[in-house]
Design an enzyme around this catalytic site. Structure first.
Site, mmCIF file in Angstrom:
data_model
loop_
_atom_site.group_PDB
_atom_site.id
_atom_site.type_symbol
_atom_site.label_atom_id
_atom_site.label_comp_id
_atom_site.label_asym_id
_atom_site.label_seq_id
_atom_site.Cartn_x
_atom_site.Cartn_y
_atom_site.Cartn_z
ATOM 1 N N HIS A 231 0.853 -1.195 0.000
ATOM 2 C CA HIS A 231 0.000 0.000 0.000
ATOM 3 C C HIS A 231 0.885 1.240 0.000
ATOM 4 O O HIS A 231 2.109 1.140 0.146
ATOM 5 C CB HIS A 231 -0.963 -0.010 1.184
ATOM 6 N N ASP B 243 5.761 4.732 4.929
ATOM 7 C CA ASP B 243 6.779 3.793 5.446
ATOM 8 C C ASP B 243 7.001 2.591 4.537
ATOM 9 O O ASP B 243 7.973 1.857 4.702
ATOM 10 C CB ASP B 243 6.447 3.337 6.882
ATOM 11 N N HIS B 244 6.113 2.400 3.544
ATOM 12 C CA HIS B 244 6.236 1.231 2.663
ATOM 13 C C HIS B 244 6.755 1.575 1.268
ATOM 14 O O HIS B 244 7.060 0.680 0.491
ATOM 15 C CB HIS B 244 4.881 0.515 2.554
ATOM 16 N N HIS C 3 -7.264 -1.474 5.345
ATOM 17 C CA HIS C 3 -6.281 -0.655 6.067
ATOM 18 C C HIS C 3 -6.586 0.841 5.959
ATOM 19 O O HIS C 3 -5.703 1.672 6.152
ATOM 20 C CB HIS C 3 -4.892 -0.986 5.506
ATOM 21 N N ASP D 232 0.211 -4.447 7.083
ATOM 22 C CA ASP D 232 -0.722 -3.375 7.358
ATOM 23 C C ASP D 232 -2.159 -3.725 6.957
ATOM 24 O O ASP D 232 -2.614 -3.472 5.833
ATOM 25 C CB ASP D 232 -0.279 -2.078 6.668
ATOM 26 N N HIS E 28 7.047 -5.270 11.270
ATOM 27 C CA HIS E 28 6.235 -4.066 11.415
ATOM 28 C C HIS E 28 5.753 -3.934 12.877
ATOM 29 O O HIS E 28 4.598 -3.631 13.143
ATOM 30 C CB HIS E 28 5.041 -4.117 10.443
HETATM 31 ZN ZN LIG Z 1 3.152 0.554 7.811
HETATM 32 ZN ZN LIG Z 2 -0.004 1.458 6.526
#
Ligand SMILES: [Zn+2]
Ligand SMILES: [Zn+2]
Length: 301
Positions: free
Chosen positions: A64, A68-69, A140, A208, A266
């Protein structure tokens, strides 16, 4: 090129990194494939620390578009361009990925020095001779995919039996793999007698998501389940509010899905001083739980 499936945990933190844990990124290597699942900020340096060459990358699977990804993508692509990367790079993600990926390249002035194929995927989206990739929508708050890498089961010729029966190897054995019997020196041998089934392998990535009924069915039978575990059980309300999972929930999913091993990543930095508590919580429910560190390598034979 290796026949084994190798996983390198390039980043195991959540949105806030620590001195020891970088943002999420996991590399799956199998034969000529180098598949990166998520690419948090600084992932390209993690490649260097792991002594891996990012130019071997073949695919990026984006779960997604939370920062952070994905923040590592522009820097990584720039490095690939400067390093003479000349293959086609396939980037897969949930709906919206085409627009967001193009915007990201534009924003950071990343020139397309090599072909980048961007695909928005769900269900089975890539198939090679011996493996395929699947995506499933998660929940999410933003569009999010979980992914599975599935190596198919295959029929193998039992070489020990061949030696025992003094059958030489060669093209006359070809039909065995198709389940047909062969005639060798006037004698008939059934495929069942001379072959065995090498089981397939399944590696799943769930990053996530809030708890939902699709997770366990999607990751069913995984040899390795890599799952987010942002919170502990005490913070389950917070996990729900922020659309994340707790260690207990991840462990219950692994148990229900009859996974063989669970790797928790995570994990919120708030647990950095007591990571063992997260592992303990998961192991109470699912014994084969592990808490990988950055740059840990796992081989699946
Ligand atoms: Zn994340
Ligand atoms: Zn996320």
């Amino acid at each position: 090129m290796t026949e084994k499936i190798k996983l390198t945990f390039l980043g195991t933190s959540d949105a806030v990194p620590s001195a020891l844990r970088n943002h999420p990124a996991v590399l799956l290597t199998y034969k000529g494939e180098n598949i990166l699942v998520d690419c948090g900020e600084g992932t390209q340096r993690q490649f260097r620390k792991a002594r891996l060459n990012p130019c071997r990358l073949t695919k990026i699977l984006i779960t997604h578009w939370h920062a952070d990804h994905i923040l590592g993508i522009p820097g990584l692509l720039k490095t690939l361009g400067l390093s003479g990367y000349n293959k086609k790079l396939s980037v897969y993600g949930p709906k919206g990925t085409k627009f967001l990926m193009k915007s990201l390249l534009k924003l950071f002035g990343v020139r397309e020095d090599f072909p980048i194929e961007i695909k928005e995927v769900s269900g089975r989206f890539f198939a090679a001779d011996d493996f395929y990739l699947e995506a499933k929508s998660m929940r999410h708050g933003v569009r999010c995919n979980a992914y599975s890498f599935i190596k198919k089961a295959r029929t193998k010729i039992d070489k020990k039996k061949l030696r025992k029966l003094k059958i030489s190897s060669g093209p006359h054995l070809k039909n065995l793999k198709k389940g047909k019997s062969i005639i060798y020196k006037g004698k008939k041998y059934s495929a069942k007698k001379l072959t065995y089934e090498e089981p397939g392998k399944k590696i799943s990535f769930v990053l996530d998501t809030s708890l939902n009924k699709d997770i366990a069915s999607f990751v069913k039978g995984s040899d390795v389940l890599i799952c987010e575990s942002s919170y502990s059980h005490e913070l389950k309300d917070l996990a729900k509010r922020h659309h994340h999972l707790t260690a207990s929930q991840a462990a219950r999913i692994a148990k229900k899905a009859k996974a063989k091993k669970l790797f928790l990543i995570h994990v919120s930095q708030r647990f950095s001083k007591n990571m063992k508590a997260i592992l303990k919580e998961a192991r109470k429910i699912f014994k084969n739980s592990y808490l990988p560190k950055d740059l840990d390598v796992v081989e699946i034979k």
